[in-house]
Design an enzyme around this catalytic site. Structure first.
Site, PDB file in Angstrom:
ATOM      1  N   ASP A   7       0.855  -1.189   0.000  1.00  0.00           N
ATOM      2  CA  ASP A   7       0.000   0.000   0.000  1.00  0.00           C
ATOM      3  C   ASP A   7       0.893   1.242   0.000  1.00  0.00           C
ATOM      4  O   ASP A   7       1.811   1.350   0.804  1.00  0.00           O
ATOM      5  CB  ASP A   7      -0.865  -0.038   1.271  1.00  0.00           C
ATOM      6  CG  ASP A   7      -1.889   1.073   1.310  1.00  0.00           C
ATOM      7  OD1 ASP A   7      -3.063   0.775   1.542  1.00  0.00           O
ATOM      8  OD2 ASP A   7      -1.508   2.245   1.115  1.00  0.00           O
ATOM      9  N   ASP A 102      -3.661   2.695  -5.332  1.00  0.00           N
ATOM     10  CA  ASP A 102      -2.458   2.717  -4.485  1.00  0.00           C
ATOM     11  C   ASP A 102      -2.220   1.428  -3.707  1.00  0.00           C
ATOM     12  O   ASP A 102      -1.460   1.411  -2.758  1.00  0.00           O
ATOM     13  CB  ASP A 102      -2.528   3.891  -3.507  1.00  0.00           C
ATOM     14  CG  ASP A 102      -3.597   3.684  -2.449  1.00  0.00           C
ATOM     15  OD1 ASP A 102      -4.532   2.916  -2.687  1.00  0.00           O
ATOM     16  OD2 ASP A 102      -3.491   4.295  -1.380  1.00  0.00           O
ATOM     17  N   GLU A 103      -2.866   0.349  -4.095  1.00  0.00           N
ATOM     18  CA  GLU A 103      -2.747  -0.901  -3.350  1.00  0.00           C
ATOM     19  C   GLU A 103      -2.690  -2.089  -4.284  1.00  0.00           C
ATOM     20  O   GLU A 103      -3.392  -2.116  -5.296  1.00  0.00           O
ATOM     21  CB  GLU A 103      -4.006  -1.127  -2.515  1.00  0.00           C
ATOM     22  CG  GLU A 103      -3.991  -0.559  -1.144  1.00  0.00           C
ATOM     23  CD  GLU A 103      -5.320  -0.819  -0.492  1.00  0.00           C
ATOM     24  OE1 GLU A 103      -5.608  -1.962  -0.141  1.00  0.00           O
ATOM     25  OE2 GLU A 103      -6.091   0.142  -0.352  1.00  0.00           O
TER      26      GLU A 103
END
Length: 414
Positions: A7, A102-103
């Site tokens: 993350d 974002d992960e």
DNA sequence: TCTGGGGTCCTAGGACCC
DNA sequence: TCTGGGGTCCTAGGACCC
């Protein structure tokens, strides 16, 4: 099998800092569309106690006081940096699922060494300038939970298997579990359930009854039984929407018509990029719910296309037809949404139909897509526009497109 | 003055059928 | 007095995620 969740830390804020070393230790916040709400904060800004989602105007005094750097959302930049991060992660994983901008979930390769997490963190930081946290566990849900701990861990990673699992689940608050949101947390708390361990002690049937099948899978995952599949290739979207709030109240039908055309164009572009056509076009409008003194109105209409299509004029016409049905004079409109459903794969048969209808349609569409890809979105558009300033998005603090526009390339003074 | 956008999945309940 | 059971399909709304 071991899963890792990687993350990016305070992703949007970190993206803004990459090309602004002067901001390295400064508080930075990033705003939603129309510069409305705070959606992302750097660590320094979080420390000042700014809640996520708060309207900008409510934190203006704090911004002045602490000299906080403020940015409009620069999705072009974020998507480009996200892609670079994901490309790096792919080289570390046997399987990779891009879960959000974002992960990503990784299934670790068998021969992974213990310093796997450090390797990832170091490589991503060196190659992109984005800091990431790594959580590792025997299921996706546990990797996610481990990631949460990693965020507060100075090392930036955490391995679930490094600890007694009972202890881990006792410390894990029910509201911090992936899949347990505000409503479920409140419900479970009322039943006296506060920790992940307590959740795993409930019977399957009770959980299924009260938290549905989704909740039951969460329980199994907490017990270490993988129950949520990896999705390596994103499945085609079943609904595609384009929607924006207006920065000013819109009352004029013509303005709404243009907005409908604009969002219809955007949505049909997404549709074509995934190689699909849609059968239904749903359009909805609403007034500003926050303004209690205004007369409120919201409505929606669904139009069925004669032939499933992704051709912008087809979508736009349907959207505008729907709009005519639901538009009422005298309201201050805040938001309009174009939502495409009944999505199917673009098939030969349908294409033939489409071509029979008018082969030039297909050619025009391909050409427009090509030109816009080369020269930028909105180079060619379906509608001639009047002054759109009344309803277009406000983005007053936009940073440069450092990585995607030649004119915005950062310069290094020698 | 000023409150985001884009998704997924699941369930309940109504309409309708025999 | 007494008013079935089983099934499908669709939609609205609620929960969740980032």
């Amino acid at each position: 099998m071991r899963y890792a969740l990687v993350d990016c830390n305070t992703f949007y804020a970190s993206c803004e800092k990459v090309f602004r070393p002067d901001l390295r230790h400064k508080p930075v916040i990033v705003l939603s569309n129309n510069d409305g709400c705070v959606v992302a904060m750097s660590r320094e800004a979080k420390a000042l106690g700014i809640p996520r989602g708060i309207p900008l105007f409510k934190v203006e005094p704090l911004i002045r006081k602490h000299n906080i750097e403020v940015f409009s959302s620069n999705y072009t930049l974020y998507h480009d940096l996200s892609k670079r991060v994901m490309d790096i992660l792919r080289t570390f994983a046997a399987e990779l699922e891009i879960y959000s901008i974002d992960e990503a979930f990784l299934v670790l390769k068998g021969e992974d060494r213990d310093d796997f997490a450090e390797q990832i963190r170091g490589t991503v930081m060196t190659w992109t300038g984005i800091p990431v946290s790594v959580g590792i566990g025997p299921t996706k849900t546990l990797a996610k939970a481990a990631n949460k701990i990693a965020k507060d861990n100075p090392q930036g990673y955490y391995d679930f298997s490094s600890e007694n699992s009972r202890e881990f689940l006792t410390k894990l608050d029910i509201g911090d579990i992936w899949g347990i949101g505000r409503q479920y947390k409140a419900f479970l708390n009322r039943k006296g359930i506060f920790t992940a361990l307590q959740l795993t002690e409930q019977s399957d049937s009770w959980i299924k009854k009260n938290l549905t099948m989704v909740g039951l899978r969460t329980k199994w995952e907490l017990e270490g039984r993988p129950s949520i599949d990896m999705e390596m290739a994103p499945p085609p979207k079943k609904g595609i929407l384009s929607s924006k709030s207006f920065s000013y109240p819109v009352t004029d039908f013509i303005d709404l018509r243009e907005a409908a055309a604009d969002y219809g164009t955007t949505a049909s572009g997404k549709l074509r990029r995934q190689g699909s056509v849609c059968r239904y076009v749903n359009i909805s409008v609403s007034t500003n719910n926050f303004r209690k003194t205004d007369r409120q109105y919201s409505n929606a209409a669904t139009i069925e296309l004669a032939v499933p299509s992704s051709y912008p004029p087809d979508i736009i016409c349907a959207a505008q037809k729907g709009l005519e049905r639901i538009y009422r004079k005298g309201y201050k409109y805040k938001k309009i949404t174009v939502y495409l459903t009944g999505i199917e794969e673009e098939q030969r048969g349908q294409l033939d139909l489409f071509l029979k209808e008018d082969p030039r349609k297909y050619q025009v569409m391909k050409s427009i897509d090509k030109i816009n890809k080369k020269y930028g979105r909105n180079t060619l558009n379906c509608m001639s526009k009047r002054d759109t300033s009344r309803w277009q998005m406000k983005r007053e603090k936009l940073s440069p497109l450092y990585t995607t526009n030649w004119k915005d390339l950062p310069l290094i003074p020698l």
